[in-house]
Motif scaffolding. Sequence first.
Motif, PDB file in Angstrom:
ATOM      1  N   GLU A  22     -51.106  15.615 -20.368  1.00  0.00           N
ATOM      2  CA  GLU A  22     -51.671  17.421 -20.891  1.00  0.00           C
ATOM      3  C   GLU A  22     -52.699  17.507 -19.667  1.00  0.00           C
ATOM      4  O   GLU A  22     -52.814  18.616 -19.568  1.00  0.00           O
ATOM      5  N   ARG A  23     -53.649  16.230 -19.064  1.00  0.00           N
ATOM      6  CA  ARG A  23     -54.298  17.047 -18.113  1.00  0.00           C
ATOM      7  C   ARG A  23     -54.101  17.540 -16.850  1.00  0.00           C
ATOM      8  O   ARG A  23     -55.184  17.402 -15.808  1.00  0.00           O
ATOM      9  N   GLY A  24     -52.768  16.534 -16.490  1.00  0.00           N
ATOM     10  CA  GLY A  24     -52.688  17.134 -15.153  1.00  0.00           C
ATOM     11  C   GLY A  24     -51.989  16.134 -13.883  1.00  0.00           C
ATOM     12  O   GLY A  24     -52.075  16.121 -12.754  1.00  0.00           O
ATOM     13  N   PHE A  25     -52.676  14.547 -14.503  1.00  0.00           N
ATOM     14  CA  PHE A  25     -53.024  13.593 -13.389  1.00  0.00           C
ATOM     15  C   PHE A  25     -51.253  13.795 -13.183  1.00  0.00           C
ATOM     16  O   PHE A  25     -50.069  14.057 -13.312  1.00  0.00           O
ATOM     17  N   SER A  26     -51.396  13.275 -12.046  1.00  0.00           N
ATOM     18  CA  SER A  26     -49.886  12.967 -10.924  1.00  0.00           C
ATOM     19  C   SER A  26     -48.912  11.294 -11.420  1.00  0.00           C
ATOM     20  O   SER A  26     -48.521  11.360 -11.251  1.00  0.00           O
ATOM     21  N   HIS A  34     -40.876   5.371 -10.514  1.00  0.00           N
ATOM     22  CA  HIS A  34     -41.279   6.166  -9.129  1.00  0.00           C
ATOM     23  C   HIS A  34     -42.295   5.153  -8.198  1.00  0.00           C
ATOM     24  O   HIS A  34     -41.355   5.818  -6.740  1.00  0.00           O
ATOM     25  N   GLY A  35     -42.705   4.175  -8.519  1.00  0.00           N
ATOM     26  CA  GLY A  35     -43.312   4.110  -7.059  1.00  0.00           C
ATOM     27  C   GLY A  35     -43.641   2.186  -7.470  1.00  0.00           C
ATOM     28  O   GLY A  35     -43.761   2.139  -8.881  1.00  0.00           O
ATOM     29  N   PHE A  36     -44.386   1.054  -6.093  1.00  0.00           N
ATOM     30  CA  PHE A  36     -44.250   0.104  -7.012  1.00  0.00           C
ATOM     31  C   PHE A  36     -45.370   0.033  -5.319  1.00  0.00           C
ATOM     32  O   PHE A  36     -45.713   0.218  -5.040  1.00  0.00           O
ATOM     33  N   VAL A  37     -46.429  -0.650  -6.175  1.00  0.00           N
ATOM     34  CA  VAL A  37     -47.506  -0.309  -4.932  1.00  0.00           C
ATOM     35  C   VAL A  37     -48.314  -2.387  -5.797  1.00  0.00           C
ATOM     36  O   VAL A  37     -48.278  -3.044  -6.087  1.00  0.00           O
ATOM     37  N   TRP A  38     -48.484  -2.698  -4.102  1.00  0.00           N
ATOM     38  CA  TRP A  38     -49.041  -4.024  -4.224  1.00  0.00           C
ATOM     39  C   TRP A  38     -48.759  -4.775  -2.510  1.00  0.00           C
ATOM     40  O   TRP A  38     -49.088  -3.680  -1.347  1.00  0.00           O
ATOM     41  N   LEU A  95     -44.681  11.425  -4.535  1.00  0.00           N
ATOM     42  CA  LEU A  95     -45.663  10.398  -4.172  1.00  0.00           C
ATOM     43  C   LEU A  95     -46.252  11.200  -6.053  1.00  0.00           C
ATOM     44  O   LEU A  95     -47.473  11.251  -6.144  1.00  0.00           O
ATOM     45  N   ARG A  96     -45.494  10.510  -7.171  1.00  0.00           N
ATOM     46  CA  ARG A  96     -46.078  11.042  -8.104  1.00  0.00           C
ATOM     47  C   ARG A  96     -44.664  10.128  -8.993  1.00  0.00           C
ATOM     48  O   ARG A  96     -44.484   9.967  -9.617  1.00  0.00           O
ATOM     49  N   GLY A  97     -45.739  10.004 -10.839  1.00  0.00           N
ATOM     50  CA  GLY A  97     -45.283   9.238 -11.811  1.00  0.00           C
ATOM     51  C   GLY A  97     -45.590   8.070 -11.668  1.00  0.00           C
ATOM     52  O   GLY A  97     -47.321   7.793 -11.907  1.00  0.00           O
TER      53      GLY A  97
END
Length: 199
Positions: A195-199, A38-42, A3-5
Amino acid sequence: KPLRGLFPIGFTPFTPDNKVDLEALAAQVKFCNRGGVHGFVWPQIASSWTTLSDAERMDGMQAVLAAGKGGKTALVIGVQSPDPEAVIRYARQAEKLDADAIVSLPPAGVTDEKALLAYYQHVGSLTGLPLFAQSTGNMSVDLLVEMFKTVPTLRHVKDEAGNPLERITELRQRTGDQLKVFSGQGVATMITEMERGFS
């Protein structure tokens, strides 16, 4: 599935006679799988979830999850609703149909942080699926940290409360880098987010 990207929010297509076009909805998922997304949201805000009936939500969920079965794209189902019973139905159906995770916006108009904490504790208890919280409005870092500590399935947040670029470091530090932070700003600040480390 990780769960990243990049996790685009699917839109809800309609036929000329104003019915949800389930085939076109499924085609979005198949397109993402082909492209290695990477993922899909609905359904979330960009999916016009507030305009969908219960039956449309259930049929759309079935179409999304069937289309992605066996693919690499992680499928995340939105379970928020003004009807608490519907939240339960959506979460349990998502688990039954093998979603990879669920996501929920906070209840509309609720700003009391104790009530918001109780809401996410309830949603997190409905299934064993990973839970994304979508923060909005004035949801504080303190609240998100407390949600992380008290909801075992909540390990991801789509942070849209305040400026996520200013909150990311504190969220990571206070959760031992275990709360994985996404943003909802499209690609406008993506390089800075990486750069700040978000997933």
